[in-house]
Write a protein that holds these residues in place. Sequence first.
Motif, PDB file in Angstrom:
ATOM      1  N   PRO A 114       7.940   7.536   8.280  1.00  0.00           N
ATOM      2  CA  PRO A 114       7.168   7.323   9.523  1.00  0.00           C
ATOM      3  C   PRO A 114       6.033   6.334   9.305  1.00  0.00           C
ATOM      4  O   PRO A 114       5.775   5.486  10.156  1.00  0.00           O
ATOM      5  N   MET A 115       5.421   6.457   8.160  1.00  0.00           N
ATOM      6  CA  MET A 115       4.331   5.554   7.847  1.00  0.00           C
ATOM      7  C   MET A 115       4.824   4.113   7.830  1.00  0.00           C
ATOM      8  O   MET A 115       4.187   3.201   8.367  1.00  0.00           O
ATOM      9  N   ALA A 116       6.035   3.939   7.250  1.00  0.00           N
ATOM     10  CA  ALA A 116       6.630   2.597   7.196  1.00  0.00           C
ATOM     11  C   ALA A 116       6.842   2.059   8.605  1.00  0.00           C
ATOM     12  O   ALA A 116       6.511   0.913   8.912  1.00  0.00           O
ATOM     13  N   PHE A 117       7.329   2.970   9.468  1.00  0.00           N
ATOM     14  CA  PHE A 117       7.545   2.550  10.862  1.00  0.00           C
ATOM     15  C   PHE A 117       6.241   2.168  11.519  1.00  0.00           C
ATOM     16  O   PHE A 117       6.151   1.171  12.228  1.00  0.00           O
ATOM     17  N   PHE A 118       5.231   2.959  11.208  1.00  0.00           N
ATOM     18  CA  PHE A 118       3.927   2.710  11.794  1.00  0.00           C
ATOM     19  C   PHE A 118       3.404   1.338  11.366  1.00  0.00           C
ATOM     20  O   PHE A 118       2.915   0.561  12.171  1.00  0.00           O
TER      21      PHE A 118
ATOM     22  N   LEU B 124       0.835  -1.200   0.000  1.00  0.00           N
ATOM     23  CA  LEU B 124       0.000   0.000   0.000  1.00  0.00           C
ATOM     24  C   LEU B 124       0.863   1.240   0.000  1.00  0.00           C
ATOM     25  O   LEU B 124       0.597   2.223  -0.701  1.00  0.00           O
ATOM     26  N   LEU B 125       1.925   1.188   0.731  1.00  0.00           N
ATOM     27  CA  LEU B 125       2.844   2.314   0.831  1.00  0.00           C
ATOM     28  C   LEU B 125       3.462   2.607  -0.539  1.00  0.00           C
ATOM     29  O   LEU B 125       3.544   3.761  -0.965  1.00  0.00           O
ATOM     30  N   PHE B 126       3.880   1.524  -1.197  1.00  0.00           N
ATOM     31  CA  PHE B 126       4.499   1.662  -2.509  1.00  0.00           C
ATOM     32  C   PHE B 126       3.502   2.295  -3.489  1.00  0.00           C
ATOM     33  O   PHE B 126       3.838   3.204  -4.239  1.00  0.00           O
ATOM     34  N   GLN B 127       2.264   1.820  -3.386  1.00  0.00           N
ATOM     35  CA  GLN B 127       1.218   2.361  -4.236  1.00  0.00           C
ATOM     36  C   GLN B 127       1.081   3.858  -4.030  1.00  0.00           C
ATOM     37  O   GLN B 127       1.037   4.632  -4.965  1.00  0.00           O
ATOM     38  N   SER B 128       1.017   4.238  -2.812  1.00  0.00           N
ATOM     39  CA  SER B 128       0.822   5.662  -2.530  1.00  0.00           C
ATOM     40  C   SER B 128       2.048   6.445  -2.988  1.00  0.00           C
ATOM     41  O   SER B 128       1.929   7.582  -3.457  1.00  0.00           O
ATOM     42  N   TYR B 129       3.230   5.815  -2.910  1.00  0.00           N
ATOM     43  CA  TYR B 129       4.443   6.467  -3.379  1.00  0.00           C
ATOM     44  C   TYR B 129       4.334   6.722  -4.884  1.00  0.00           C
ATOM     45  O   TYR B 129       4.632   7.810  -5.369  1.00  0.00           O
ATOM     46  N   GLN B 130       3.866   5.713  -5.545  1.00  0.00           N
ATOM     47  CA  GLN B 130       3.696   5.838  -7.000  1.00  0.00           C
ATOM     48  C   GLN B 130       2.730   6.975  -7.333  1.00  0.00           C
ATOM     49  O   GLN B 130       3.007   7.788  -8.199  1.00  0.00           O
ATOM     50  N   ILE B 131       1.664   7.031  -6.559  1.00  0.00           N
ATOM     51  CA  ILE B 131       0.654   8.071  -6.796  1.00  0.00           C
ATOM     52  C   ILE B 131       1.271   9.440  -6.609  1.00  0.00           C
ATOM     53  O   ILE B 131       1.096  10.358  -7.415  1.00  0.00           O
ATOM     54  N   ILE B 132       2.037   9.566  -5.582  1.00  0.00           N
ATOM     55  CA  ILE B 132       2.698  10.861  -5.325  1.00  0.00           C
ATOM     56  C   ILE B 132       3.600  11.211  -6.501  1.00  0.00           C
ATOM     57  O   ILE B 132       3.604  12.335  -7.004  1.00  0.00           O
TER      58      ILE B 132
ATOM     59  N   LYS C 274      13.840  12.961  -3.248  1.00  0.00           N
ATOM     60  CA  LYS C 274      13.606  11.898  -2.258  1.00  0.00           C
ATOM     61  C   LYS C 274      12.591  12.298  -1.199  1.00  0.00           C
ATOM     62  O   LYS C 274      12.285  11.539  -0.293  1.00  0.00           O
ATOM     63  N   GLU C 275      12.060  13.504  -1.296  1.00  0.00           N
ATOM     64  CA  GLU C 275      11.180  14.029  -0.250  1.00  0.00           C
ATOM     65  C   GLU C 275       9.991  13.104  -0.004  1.00  0.00           C
ATOM     66  O   GLU C 275       9.687  12.746   1.127  1.00  0.00           O
ATOM     67  N   ALA C 276       9.386  12.700  -1.119  1.00  0.00           N
ATOM     68  CA  ALA C 276       8.213  11.830  -0.991  1.00  0.00           C
ATOM     69  C   ALA C 276       8.572  10.540  -0.278  1.00  0.00           C
ATOM     70  O   ALA C 276       7.842  10.069   0.587  1.00  0.00           O
ATOM     71  N   PHE C 277       9.761  10.057  -0.598  1.00  0.00           N
ATOM     72  CA  PHE C 277      10.232   8.834   0.026  1.00  0.00           C
ATOM     73  C   PHE C 277      10.397   9.018   1.538  1.00  0.00           C
ATOM     74  O   PHE C 277       9.915   8.227   2.343  1.00  0.00           O
ATOM     75  N   TYR C 278      11.026  10.175   1.876  1.00  0.00           N
ATOM     76  CA  TYR C 278      11.251  10.439   3.301  1.00  0.00           C
ATOM     77  C   TYR C 278       9.940  10.573   4.035  1.00  0.00           C
ATOM     78  O   TYR C 278       9.780  10.115   5.164  1.00  0.00           O
ATOM     79  N   GLU C 279       8.989  11.210   3.351  1.00  0.00           N
ATOM     80  CA  GLU C 279       7.698  11.432   4.001  1.00  0.00           C
ATOM     81  C   GLU C 279       7.045  10.115   4.383  1.00  0.00           C
ATOM     82  O   GLU C 279       6.297  10.029   5.343  1.00  0.00           O
ATOM     83  N   LEU C 280       7.366   9.087   3.625  1.00  0.00           N
ATOM     84  CA  LEU C 280       6.706   7.803   3.874  1.00  0.00           C
ATOM     85  C   LEU C 280       7.388   6.978   4.971  1.00  0.00           C
ATOM     86  O   LEU C 280       6.834   5.985   5.425  1.00  0.00           O
TER      87      LEU C 280
END
Lengths: 784, 128
Positions: free
Chosen positions: A262-266, A36-44, A254-260
């Motif tokens: 915390p979500m990954a940690f969560f 799901l995270l990857f998907q949202s990354y792609q969307i971004i 890489k900003e979008a990546f960094y933003e994700l």
Amino acid sequence: MSRNKGSFSFKSNFLSRPILAGVFSFVFLFLLGFFLLFQSYQIIRESEAREMINVMDLVEKNLNNSLKDSYSVALSMGLIIDDEGNIRDFEQYAPLLLEQYPVIDVVQMVPGGVIRKVYPYQANKAVIGYDILKDPKTRKEALKAIDVGKMYFAGPFDLLQGGTAVVGRLPVFKNNKFWGFSAVIIKLESLLEQAELNKLAGEKYIFQFSKINPESNEEQFFLQNDLDIEYNISETILLPDGDWKFYIALKNPKEAFYELIPMAFFILLIASWLGWVVTLLFKQPIRLQALVNSQAGELAASELKFRTIFNQAAVGMVRVETATGKFLETNQRFRELSGYSASELNGMNFREISHPSEINENLALIQQLLNGDIREYSLEKRLIQKSGNVLWVKLSVSPLWKKDTSGSTHIAIIEDISERVVAQNELMKNEKRYRALVENGGEVVTIFNRKGQAIYSSPAIQKIAGYSEAEINSVNLSSLIHPKDIAELDKQILEAMKFPSKPISGFTIRAKNKKGEWRWAESTITNLLEDSSVKGFVGNFRDVSEKKEAEINLNKSYQMVMEQNRRLLNFSYIVSHNLRSHSSNIQAILNLYNTTSVEEEKLNYIGLLSKVGNALNHTLEDLNEVVSISTNLDLNIESLQINAFLNKTIDLLEMQISDKGAIIKRDVPDEMIVKFNAAYLESVLLNFRTNAIRYREQKRKLEISILGYKENGDWILEIADNGVGIDLERHGGKIFGLYKTFTQTPNSRGVGLFITRNQIEAMGGSVAVESEVGVGSVFKIYFK
Amino acid sequence: MKKSICVIDDDMIYQMIIKKIIERTAQFETIKFYNDGIYALEDFKDLDVVLPELILLDINMPQMDGWQFLESLIEHRPTFKNETIIYIVTSSIANSDREKANSFDEISGFLSKPVSVDCLEKIIKEHR
């Protein structure tokens, strides 16, 4: 179980391996989360790309506007060339055009490739005369403009007049013949500003601007930044008007990546937690199973224990059908107690072995148990053994059904209490016996507190002292004790306080009975304040009045006899001594008389003999007086007022008193009335006062003080003088003896005090003296 | 050699009688009388006064009896035993008096009244 194992393998696999289940859940959730995270990354990413395209569209539009403006200006400039090829009114139009198109910085007219006109002139005059077709730096691009036949932008390059700029050159043809160029110069800054690059870039994007260098054929970059074309490239536009290439890229790709992150940690956390929860969940059945197993084991063990207890108990135990009273089970001890065997008891009813006296009570209790009114009961009852003997037992019954359900069976515990019952009966008998002893004995037993308040009094008090128990409990005991015995009682109580629980006995005190008579009580006090069953002093009082009175009378008689005896002895001594002195004198004189022949001498002895006779007579008179006092037992004794008699004696001694100027102080109350013989009292008072006058101290005025007062209920008369005094150390024992004198005063015969004392003692009183030589004497008469 | 004798007694008649008896023995040059122990003590406690060879002491006297006199004299003149001979002469026949007399080392004898000439002579002989 084993048969089903195959079909339940997956489930049982997880059921038996909760950790595996947990890990599985974790991995699943983790992967799902990251997908799901990857998907949202792609969307971004996509939205970023879209945004960049939009931005680039804007940039392109803006740049095209600038280029169109340049084209318009260059065309307008071309119009001011007349047919002859002359430039007309350049100075007039140029400022107008620049004013209209602010993006254009400089305009030039370049006929034949040589710059002839420039505006603004002053800042750019250096370029006048410059031939762009000759300079290899500019020639290629200039030729390209001629070649394409429309406006072509050269540069950016450094201007001769300073700054970096692009030059748009429009080839102008007159009569199908190349005339020259109409050129506009746009400073690079102006161009970029017009494209709103800075505004569009913001924080997010960076731009780059490049051109293939016409000479070196290399791509040349014009903006100073660290955009790495290879890496950051995102969108480009190509502008054919100048062969320019614009790039846009994310400043921080890489900003979008960094933003994700915390979500990954969560996700990691959630997955872990869920994995753990799953582990726990899968563990639960295992735990429950273990619990079930252990409890089943315990149940079996406690069943065994119960069996063992039931059978081996040292008390009798039976299980009884509550409704019928039939024995269902009995243990060994009960069979011993009852004397019946197990088979005999089987089907027997408890009533058959119960004493009839308690059956009804027992049945009533069972009914209450069945009704649910009580949950247990115990009863002391008699069990009839098989042999017919009766056994006292304690029955304790507990139902074997749950509360608020209907009754089925109960357990009864039967204890042999025959010994206890026998002991208890014995104890009760003893108690009764002691009570009878206490209540009917000749002794009053009271328990009293520290304040002297009776807490308990034995009923004997009614018989002995006449008080009811209530009466005795309502008064303070000390109020019933004779004032003279209070001190003794206090002393004994103090002793009892010192020695708790030790009986303090052997003292006798007087107590008032209800009739108000003083009765002698032989007493024992025991301090049982600390004893929780008593919490007081126990006093045992025995009426010993008769004995005590007899004892007192005996003692009195003894004292009297002793006193008589002492007086008789004294008297016999006096008699023997005083009479013998005379008789020996007579003997001696007669002896002398007989052994002399001288007539004159003989007459002398006769004279001496008559003197002895006189002295003897005197002595006999004295003795007679003493004898009459000591032996006269039926003298008339009356109540006499001391003051009246003092007055009388003062009258008698008036002459002597006034003669010597003596002072007589008197403090005697009128109510001082004593029982005495009148003649004796007169003689006693006279004697003491005559003595006081006779033995006065010549150096000072005589003072006699007479004091009457009561001490311990008896009257005392004190006669004090300031006379010569008597050396009591020397004469103390003989002061009241016959023929004893203590001064060298003439006329003192040593008879007065002797007589006085005898008179006082004959009346039951006594006399004492205090004296100091040179200070005076005090005689105290104690009246009975 | 003529001796001195002293009589301490409150009985005046006895004094007269004993004087006659002493005179009959013809052994004493001087006879001194005291009516009470207290008067005798007044003289004898003075160490300069020479004690008589023989003292006849009565017990019962009004102010100071024989015993008190002896006790006081022992106090004032502890060695008087070597200076004189003391006899108790009393009308008392009480055994207690006799026993008490025996308890005094200073007392040489106990005589019951009446005292005869023979008795006195016998004493003189004993102490010659």
